[in-house]
Design a protein around this motif. Sequence first.
Motif, PDB file in Angstrom:
ATOM      1  N   GLY A 196      -9.669   5.993  -7.876  1.00  0.00           N
ATOM      2  CA  GLY A 196      -8.578   6.947  -7.673  1.00  0.00           C
ATOM      3  C   GLY A 196      -7.979   6.487  -6.445  1.00  0.00           C
ATOM      4  N   ALA A 197      -8.783   6.393  -5.208  1.00  0.00           N
ATOM      5  CA  ALA A 197      -8.161   5.958  -3.822  1.00  0.00           C
ATOM      6  C   ALA A 197      -7.576   4.864  -3.790  1.00  0.00           C
ATOM      7  CB  ALA A 197      -9.366   6.141  -2.837  1.00  0.00           C
ATOM      8  N   PRO A 198      -8.176   3.631  -4.130  1.00  0.00           N
ATOM      9  CA  PRO A 198      -7.556   2.582  -4.195  1.00  0.00           C
ATOM     10  C   PRO A 198      -6.280   2.542  -4.977  1.00  0.00           C
ATOM     11  CG  PRO A 198      -9.519   2.201  -5.519  1.00  0.00           C
ATOM     12  CD  PRO A 198      -9.626   3.568  -4.774  1.00  0.00           C
ATOM     13  N   ALA A 199      -6.375   3.070  -6.124  1.00  0.00           N
ATOM     14  CA  ALA A 199      -5.145   3.107  -7.072  1.00  0.00           C
ATOM     15  C   ALA A 199      -3.895   3.517  -6.403  1.00  0.00           C
ATOM     16  CB  ALA A 199      -5.463   3.615  -8.442  1.00  0.00           C
ATOM     17  N   LEU A 200      -4.165   4.565  -5.529  1.00  0.00           N
ATOM     18  CA  LEU A 200      -3.290   5.520  -4.751  1.00  0.00           C
ATOM     19  C   LEU A 200      -2.636   4.880  -3.681  1.00  0.00           C
ATOM     20  CD1 LEU A 200      -1.606   8.179  -4.558  1.00  0.00           C
ATOM     21  CD2 LEU A 200      -3.564   9.149  -3.142  1.00  0.00           C
ATOM     22  N   ALA A 201      -3.698   4.151  -2.779  1.00  0.00           N
ATOM     23  CA  ALA A 201      -3.209   3.377  -1.775  1.00  0.00           C
ATOM     24  C   ALA A 201      -2.587   2.184  -2.321  1.00  0.00           C
ATOM     25  CB  ALA A 201      -4.478   2.609  -1.100  1.00  0.00           C
ATOM     26  N   LEU A 202      -2.830   1.464  -3.292  1.00  0.00           N
ATOM     27  CA  LEU A 202      -1.868   0.339  -3.806  1.00  0.00           C
ATOM     28  C   LEU A 202      -0.532   0.808  -4.320  1.00  0.00           C
ATOM     29  CD1 LEU A 202      -4.435  -1.904  -5.596  1.00  0.00           C
ATOM     30  CD2 LEU A 202      -3.318  -2.241  -3.318  1.00  0.00           C
ATOM     31  N   ARG A 203      -0.390   2.205  -4.670  1.00  0.00           N
ATOM     32  CA  ARG A 203       0.647   2.758  -5.375  1.00  0.00           C
ATOM     33  C   ARG A 203       1.726   2.964  -4.216  1.00  0.00           C
ATOM     34  NH1 ARG A 203       2.656   5.203 -10.256  1.00  0.00           N
ATOM     35  NH2 ARG A 203       0.977   3.525 -10.876  1.00  0.00           N
ATOM     36  N   ILE A 204       1.232   3.555  -3.026  1.00  0.00           N
ATOM     37  CA  ILE A 204       1.804   4.015  -2.030  1.00  0.00           C
ATOM     38  C   ILE A 204       2.306   2.788  -1.358  1.00  0.00           C
ATOM     39  CG2 ILE A 204       1.916   5.264   0.236  1.00  0.00           C
ATOM     40  CD1 ILE A 204      -0.364   7.361  -1.102  1.00  0.00           C
ATOM     41  N   ALA A 205       1.353   1.861  -0.914  1.00  0.00           N
ATOM     42  CA  ALA A 205       2.010   0.634  -0.233  1.00  0.00           C
ATOM     43  C   ALA A 205       1.700  -0.714  -1.184  1.00  0.00           C
ATOM     44  CB  ALA A 205       1.021   0.522   1.133  1.00  0.00           C
ATOM     45  N   PRO A 206       2.609  -0.951  -2.106  1.00  0.00           N
ATOM     46  CA  PRO A 206       2.223  -1.939  -3.016  1.00  0.00           C
ATOM     47  C   PRO A 206       2.532  -3.275  -2.449  1.00  0.00           C
ATOM     48  CG  PRO A 206       4.577  -0.944  -3.407  1.00  0.00           C
ATOM     49  CD  PRO A 206       3.941  -0.007  -2.622  1.00  0.00           C
ATOM     50  N   ALA A 207       3.217  -3.395  -1.357  1.00  0.00           N
ATOM     51  CA  ALA A 207       3.608  -4.514  -0.736  1.00  0.00           C
ATOM     52  C   ALA A 207       3.082  -4.870   0.784  1.00  0.00           C
ATOM     53  CB  ALA A 207       5.126  -5.006  -0.859  1.00  0.00           C
ATOM     54  N   SER A 208       1.931  -4.116   0.836  1.00  0.00           N
ATOM     55  CA  SER A 208       1.525  -3.960   2.202  1.00  0.00           C
ATOM     56  C   SER A 208       0.790  -5.454   2.748  1.00  0.00           C
ATOM     57  CB  SER A 208       0.363  -3.014   2.333  1.00  0.00           C
ATOM     58  OG  SER A 208      -0.104  -3.074   3.764  1.00  0.00           O
ATOM     59  N   PRO A 209       1.038  -5.938   3.717  1.00  0.00           N
ATOM     60  CA  PRO A 209       0.333  -7.345   4.208  1.00  0.00           C
ATOM     61  C   PRO A 209      -1.451  -6.923   4.180  1.00  0.00           C
ATOM     62  CG  PRO A 209       2.188  -6.924   5.607  1.00  0.00           C
ATOM     63  CD  PRO A 209       1.811  -5.702   4.963  1.00  0.00           C
ATOM     64  N   VAL A 210      -1.425  -5.973   4.601  1.00  0.00           N
ATOM     65  CA  VAL A 210      -3.047  -5.556   4.584  1.00  0.00           C
ATOM     66  C   VAL A 210      -3.626  -5.618   3.210  1.00  0.00           C
ATOM     67  CG1 VAL A 210      -4.962  -4.039   5.301  1.00  0.00           C
ATOM     68  CG2 VAL A 210      -3.076  -4.271   6.526  1.00  0.00           C
ATOM     69  N   ALA A 211      -3.016  -4.707   2.224  1.00  0.00           N
ATOM     70  CA  ALA A 211      -3.488  -4.975   0.943  1.00  0.00           C
ATOM     71  C   ALA A 211      -3.293  -6.144   0.343  1.00  0.00           C
ATOM     72  CB  ALA A 211      -2.409  -3.827   0.062  1.00  0.00           C
TER      73      ALA A 211
END
Length: 369
Positions: A196-211
């Motif tokens: 849940g937490a990583p899926a939400l983080a990737l949905r909020i910031a799909p193009a983040s350099p950190v991700a």
Amino acid sequence: MLALVCTALFWVEVPYRATFFDIPAQGSLAHLHAGWLFAVAMLYRDRASLALCILAAFGSWATRVALFEGGGVVVYAGGALSYALTYIGLRAAARWLVPPARRPLAFAARDLPGFAIAGMLAYPLAVALFAGLYVSPYAGPVVAANEAVQVLFAKMFGVLVVSLPVIVFTTHDVRARATADGAIGLPWTLLLLGIGAPALALRIAPASPVADALLTAFTDYRLLVAALLVLAAKRCSLRFSMTALVLAEFLFVCAIARNAGPKTLLDTALLMRLAIECVIALWLVLALLLYGFERDAAAQRHQRASLHDPLSDLPNLSALRRHCAGDALPPLGFILLDRSESILAGLGRRPPAQNTRGVPQQLRALGRT
């Protein structure tokens, strides 16, 4: 609650673009609800639990078709047939892997090959074959093969990420098993922190350099990640190690999907190789963990057998010596049971053992026996 979890996992997507058999397509690399369905089939013996999850998955699929894709009666009929056959197949797999004599299930290392055959091979292949055969009459063999390959990888990665960690955790964690009325506790930590937490983080910031950097590290240093998971399985609690395993597998699948661009048929083999690497990492972690559980259980059984009489199951002389070692000798009393030899000669070994067990039960209120 099982159906709600299945619904939530259905809407967790791992989007990627691929071109299998020169046909561009876009979809989700992992159907996580498929892994949840397989875990529910293995853990819950009643039909209602799996049936409700199947209905929830079908309802989510029908909602997606109605909102985003569109389709007529034939599409919905095909989906209903697919989920009905999934229910029948999962029930058959559960009866084969977990017969009634093994209920409640305690997943062991010897179950890994059967799980691989049923969960990561037969189940994805059956669903993919049905998808290809259903599409083939009106779309042609090439489109059907493309659809079958997409479904195969999606189901395989879904089972890989969710099923086995959930099964191991719920069958070996004390708090997950020791719930009211014998029910199996839901692995909320694995689901919320691992998916849940990583899926939400990737949905909020799909193009983040950190991700992007994190996901790239998972693909470049996957052997190091596997070594850290093995270390966590040996040194940390089951809740932490299984959560870390689910999180690592989910991020690895997301990394594969993030780096997936236009693919050729050769990249199908590459994707299969990455899936095999995920399976090897999963097996390595869980095999070491399960063998450790079995070693500890065997040591406890051996220790208990060495301190108890095999017939009466009462503490023997070795247990008395261990109890008295290092301390002052406690007050001791001895009771001689009359006519034990006559009872043994006439009735065998069981009646004397029952008499031996009955005397301590009668004297338990007077002192330690």
